[in-house]
Design an enzyme around this catalytic site. Structure first.
Site, PDB file in Angstrom:
ATOM      1  CD  GLU A   9      -2.181   1.676   2.602  1.00 25.85           C
ATOM      2  OE1 GLU A   9      -1.502   1.315   3.565  1.00 25.85           O
ATOM      3  OE2 GLU A   9      -3.061   2.532   2.681  1.00 25.85           O
ATOM      4  CD  GLN A  68      -3.919  -7.783  -0.063  1.00 22.34           C
ATOM      5  OE1 GLN A  68      -3.660  -6.630   0.286  1.00 22.34           O
ATOM      6  NE2 GLN A  68      -3.123  -8.807   0.183  1.00 22.34           N
ATOM      7  CB  CYS A  98      -2.983  -5.243   6.960  1.00 29.78           C
ATOM      8  SG  CYS A  98      -2.532  -3.517   7.098  1.00 29.78           S
ATOM      9  CE  LYS A 139       1.569 -10.606   1.422  1.00 34.49           C
ATOM     10  NZ  LYS A 139       1.543  -9.555   2.435  1.00 34.49           N
ATOM     11  N   GLY A 223       8.601  -8.238  -1.711  1.00 39.75           N
ATOM     12  CA  GLY A 223       8.063  -6.910  -1.440  1.00 39.75           C
ATOM     13  C   GLY A 223       9.169  -5.879  -1.547  1.00 39.75           C
ATOM     14  NE  ARG A 224      10.405  -5.114   3.721  1.00 43.77           N
ATOM     15  CZ  ARG A 224      10.953  -5.527   4.854  1.00 43.77           C
ATOM     16  NH1 ARG A 224      11.368  -4.649   5.736  1.00 43.77           N
ATOM     17  NH2 ARG A 224      11.063  -6.819   5.105  1.00 43.77           N
TER      18      ARG A 224
HETATM   19  C1  LIG Z   1       4.807  -0.053   2.961  1.00 41.19           C
HETATM   20  C2  LIG Z   1       4.214  -1.434   2.951  1.00 41.19           C
HETATM   21  C3  LIG Z   1       2.912  -1.623   2.508  1.00 41.19           C
HETATM   22  C4  LIG Z   1       2.326  -2.899   2.502  1.00 41.19           C
HETATM   23  N1  LIG Z   1       1.044  -3.064   2.032  1.00 41.19           N
HETATM   24  C5  LIG Z   1       0.496  -4.307   1.987  1.00 41.19           C
HETATM   25  C6  LIG Z   1      -0.811  -4.536   1.443  1.00 41.19           C
HETATM   26  O1  LIG Z   1      -1.482  -3.608   0.963  1.00 41.19           O
HETATM   27  N2  LIG Z   1      -1.289  -5.798   1.456  1.00 41.19           N
HETATM   28  C7  LIG Z   1      -0.564  -6.854   1.975  1.00 41.19           C
HETATM   29  O2  LIG Z   1      -1.056  -7.997   1.970  1.00 41.19           O
HETATM   30  N3  LIG Z   1       0.677  -6.669   2.455  1.00 41.19           N
HETATM   31  C8  LIG Z   1       1.222  -5.447   2.471  1.00 41.19           C
HETATM   32  N4  LIG Z   1       2.501  -5.288   2.937  1.00 41.19           N
HETATM   33  C9  LIG Z   1       3.295  -6.469   3.320  1.00 41.19           C
HETATM   34  C10 LIG Z   1       4.121  -6.974   2.109  1.00 41.19           C
HETATM   35  O3  LIG Z   1       3.260  -7.459   1.094  1.00 41.19           O
HETATM   36  C11 LIG Z   1       5.065  -8.112   2.542  1.00 41.19           C
HETATM   37  O4  LIG Z   1       4.300  -9.145   3.082  1.00 41.19           O
HETATM   38  C12 LIG Z   1       6.090  -7.648   3.574  1.00 41.19           C
HETATM   39  O5  LIG Z   1       6.678  -6.418   3.204  1.00 41.19           O
HETATM   40  C13 LIG Z   1       7.203  -8.698   3.744  1.00 41.19           C
HETATM   41  O6  LIG Z   1       7.856  -8.949   2.528  1.00 41.19           O
HETATM   42  P1  LIG Z   1       9.281  -8.268   2.152  1.00 41.19           P
HETATM   43  O7  LIG Z   1      10.217  -8.579   3.289  1.00 41.19           O
HETATM   44  O8  LIG Z   1       9.666  -8.933   0.852  1.00 41.19           O
HETATM   45  O9  LIG Z   1       9.057  -6.794   2.031  1.00 41.19           O
HETATM   46  C14 LIG Z   1       3.080  -4.009   2.955  1.00 41.19           C
HETATM   47  C15 LIG Z   1       4.384  -3.823   3.396  1.00 41.19           C
HETATM   48  C16 LIG Z   1       4.978  -2.555   3.409  1.00 41.19           C
HETATM   49  C17 LIG Z   1       6.393  -2.409   3.883  1.00 41.19           C
END
Ligand SMILES: Cc1cc2nc3c(=O)[nH]c(=O)nc-3n(C[C@H](O)[C@H](O)[C@H](O)COP(=O)(O)O)c2cc1C
Length: 322
Positions: A9, A68, A98, A139, A223-224
């Site tokens: 998000e 989603q 979330c 998720k 993600g990141r």
């Molecule tokens: C800024 C931000 C926004 C996120 N928004 C969502 C979202 O809208 N829906 C969701 O299921 N996960 C969301 N997440 C979680 C990510 O999808 C992911 O599960 C999490 O960052 C871990 O993965 P990573 O270590 O590869 O970043 C968000 C994470 C971050 C950091």
């Protein structure tokens, strides 16, 4: 092995999905979460979150984008899934991960991880409201404050009719603090009948291999890491297939960033400066060169000034002090 681009998000929007999937390696994207309260959202809301729905639900490179939904009321989750279905999304994902306080206060996201039965009711309601041909995925995190309900949550998601389950390998209380507990996912991945996708702290091709090994999952979600390295999925694919791959340079990465800022339809006056700063923070993890540009733009708010500084940086990244 498949690689998915995570929902994020305020970060991974339509234009970001488009630009990140251009270099290959991704098999699916998921939109930012669409909050479902006790009403049925108009079609325009789904189209705003996924303009891809105007093109068969695919990015311009043909990568499917699942919508989603996030909410705690099974009936309204089902009704909104049915409304979304009229736009023919390639799939619907349900967010049970979330950690945000506003979301959990309204009984959505990770708060539900303490209520496996309600999770099952939501998945069943969404599944029963859409055509069986439309995949419904979920998720989750490992739990809210412990892993105590993990098995039951996973079982309810399977019996509710989900086709796949992505697990962010941390609890809600862990938030985003490293490490991610990839090996804790194995108890689910080895046992349930649907594919489990491992997510959390995958920043490189080596991490991807470790995450797969420890979790027992074939598929990964980034993600990141996807923002830190805009070609990470292509690198992972090359590593997996043993193909030679030349990583993109910092200059090419910066071109991708500029293209994203230029393509964005977001008209908020601060959008360009805020998104650039946000992305440069991610990029610094992989490209130390991003720091110098961050320093130049960190106080800027106006789009034209930001582009002017980027232009100056491209001409001379490290000017000598006068
Ligand atoms: C800024 C931000 C926004 C996120 N928004 C969502 C979202 O809208 N829906 C969701 O299921 N996960 C969301 N997440 C979680 C990510 O999808 C992911 O599960 C999490 O960052 C871990 O993965 P990573 O270590 O590869 O970043 C968000 C994470 C971050 C950091």
């Amino acid at each position: 092995m498949r690689t998915f681009l995570a929902p994020m998000e305020g970060v991974i929007d339509y234009e970001m999905r488009d630009i990140l999937t251009q270099r290959g390696g991704y098999h699916r994207c998921v939109t930012e979460f669409i909050r479902v309260n006790n009403q049925v959202l108009p079609e325009k809301v789904f189209l705003r979150f996924s303009p891809e729905l105007n093109h068969g639900g695919m990015t311009s490179h043909g990568i499917p984008v699942y919508l989603q939904l996030l909410g705690g009321n099974p009936k309204f989750m089902g009704l909104n899934a049915a409304r979304a279905q009229t736009l023919e999304p390639p799939g619907i994902d349900i967010n049970f991960g979330c950690p945000s306080k506003t979301v959990t206060r309204n009984e959505g996201g990770s708060a539900l991880l303490k209520e496996p039965a309600r999770i099952g009711d939501i998945v069943t309601a969404v599944r029963d409201s859409v055509d069986p041909k439309i995949p419904v995925t979920a998720k989750i995190r490992l739990g809210f404050s412990s892993h105590d309900y993990l098995d039951e949550v996973a079982d309810r998601i399977v019996s509710g009719g989900a086709t796949e389950l992505c697990i962010h390998a941390r609890t809600r209380e862990d938030r985003y603090k490293p490490p991610a507990y990839w090996s804790a996912v194995r108890q689910v991945a080895d046992r349930i009948s649907i594919p489990v996708i491992i997510n959390g702290e995958i920043w490189s091709a080596e991490d991807a291999i470790q995450a797969q090994k420890q979790s027992g999952c074939n598929d990964i979600m980034l993600g990141r890491g996807a923002l830190t390295c805009p070609d990470i999925a292509a690198r992972i694919e090359a590593e997996h297939t043993g193909r030679n791959y030349e990583m993109i340079s910092w200059g090419e990465t910066l071109d991708i960033v500029i293209r994203y800022l230029n393509n964005s339809s977001n008209k908020h006056p601060r959008f360009t400066s805020n998104r650039l700063k946000q992305w440069l923070v991610f990029l610094q993890r992989h490209y130390p060169q991003a720091e110098a540009l961050f320093q130049r733009v960190k106080r800027l708010k106006n789009r034209d000034e930001v582009f002017e500084q980027i232009g100056k940086y491209q001409k001379n990244p490290n000017p000598q002090p006068e």
